[in-house]
Design an enzyme around this catalytic site. Structure first.
Site, PDB file in Angstrom:
ATOM      1  N   CYS A 106      -2.376   0.085   9.709  1.00 39.19           N
ATOM      2  CA  CYS A 106      -3.544  -0.682   9.129  1.00 39.19           C
ATOM      3  C   CYS A 106      -4.428  -1.164  10.125  1.00 39.19           C
ATOM      4  O   CYS A 106      -5.663  -1.587   9.951  1.00 39.19           O
ATOM      5  CB  CYS A 106      -2.871  -2.012   8.686  1.00 39.19           C
ATOM      6  N   HIS A 143       0.818  -1.153  -0.190  1.00 41.28           N
ATOM      7  CA  HIS A 143       0.279  -0.127  -0.018  1.00 41.28           C
ATOM      8  C   HIS A 143       0.844   1.201  -0.121  1.00 41.28           C
ATOM      9  O   HIS A 143       1.947   1.156   0.353  1.00 41.28           O
ATOM     10  CB  HIS A 143      -0.758   0.124   1.272  1.00 41.28           C
TER      11      HIS A 143
HETATM   12  N1  GLY Z   1      -2.647  -9.199   4.988  1.00 43.50           N
HETATM   13  C1  GLY Z   1      -3.238  -7.945   4.530  1.00 43.50           C
HETATM   14  C2  GLY Z   1      -3.560  -7.917   3.223  1.00 43.50           C
HETATM   15  O1  GLY Z   1      -2.834  -8.441   2.576  1.00 43.50           O
HETATM   16  O2  GLY Z   1      -4.451  -7.219   2.909  1.00 43.50           O
END
Ligand code: GLY
Length: 252
Positions: free
Chosen positions: A247, A160
């Site tokens: 996150c 991300h």
């Molecule tokens: N484990 C977080 C994702 O890959 O979205």
């Protein structure tokens, strides 16, 4: 001023979630401890934390940041980019409607909140393996209606955008080498981390305090010089699942 956070407990099957980290199988007992310490640190900074239960069908659902974007005047419910994560967003919508007007991304648009970096009134939307161009377009259109400015940024490295770039106040980005010269960020000051400590780019500013992952001594000493309170948190098991500090909460 951030006053609220939403978190979700990692379930017993969290290790079945998506990962490319290659750091070994994570331990449930340990991630529960690490997650508890994270929630406790948010509460210690005065935040009201809404703690949700694990979702059995969605082992990645404790990464709540991906399923919604919370702006000052609107919450946008996403469609996560990974098919196995689509559906995580429903219970968040139920919570957020008490706090914000709700808007939604519509398929075939996909957006992961981990790709959305908010800097005051301005949003940087990473177009990545998870957030597609259509999702970024829809999100930009929604946020523009609420008076926000949006800029898209290509994410060619990492999961991300916020795996690599985070805003730490005072017009400064904490970044890895991958985004050091990105033109969309040219007007910011930057603190660029070494390759060995690039994981620490996923640090999180909570008002006048920086939450930093434990185990990155150069990043720690650099960030201590910013004048913020700095809190180190062990997120070793979260890292094994491609996640980090930002996150695991929605903050508003
Ligand atoms: N484990 C977080 C994702 O890959 O979205």
């Amino acid at each position: 001023m951030i006053t609220h956070a939403i978190t979700r407990k990692p379930g017993p099957n969290f290790a079945d979630g998506l990962t490319t980290a290659g750091l070994g199988r994570p331990d449930h007992g340990l991630i529960v401890q690490q997650h508890d310490a994270y929630v406790c640190a948010l509460k210690n900074r005065g935040l009201f934390v809404i703690e949700l239960d694990a979702l059995d069908a969605y082992p990645d659902a404790y990464f709540v940041e991906d399923a919604a974007i919370v702006a000052p005047d609107v919450a946008v419910i996403t469609i996560p980019g990974a098919p196995s994560r689509r559906g995580e967003q429903q219970s968040l919508e139920e919570i957020l409607q008490a706090h914000r007007k709700i808007e939604r991304i519509a398929y075939p648009g996909t957006v992961d909140g981990g790709d959305v970096l908010m800097v005051g009134n301005r949003f940087f939307i990473g177009v990545s393996a998870r957030t597609n161009a259509e999702g970024a377009r829809q999100l930009g259109e929604i946020l523009a209606r609420y008076g926000h400015t949006c800029t898209t940024v290509a994410v060619k490295h990492g999961l991300h955008l916020k795996s690599d770039v985070n805003y730490i106040g005072n017009n400064t980005l904490l970044t890895t080498f991958a985004f050091e010269t990105t033109s969309e960020f040219q007007n910011f000051k930057k603190i660029t981390l070494s390759k060995q400590e690039s994981y620490a780019a996923n640090s999180m500013l909570i008002n006048d305090c920086l939450f930093v992952p434990e185990g990155y001594p150069d990043a720690l000493s650099t960030l201590q010089r910013t004048g913020y309170d700095v809190i180190e948190l062990d997120v070793s098991e979260v890292r094994k699942m491609d996640g980090g500090l930002t996150c695991m909460s929605l903050r508003y």
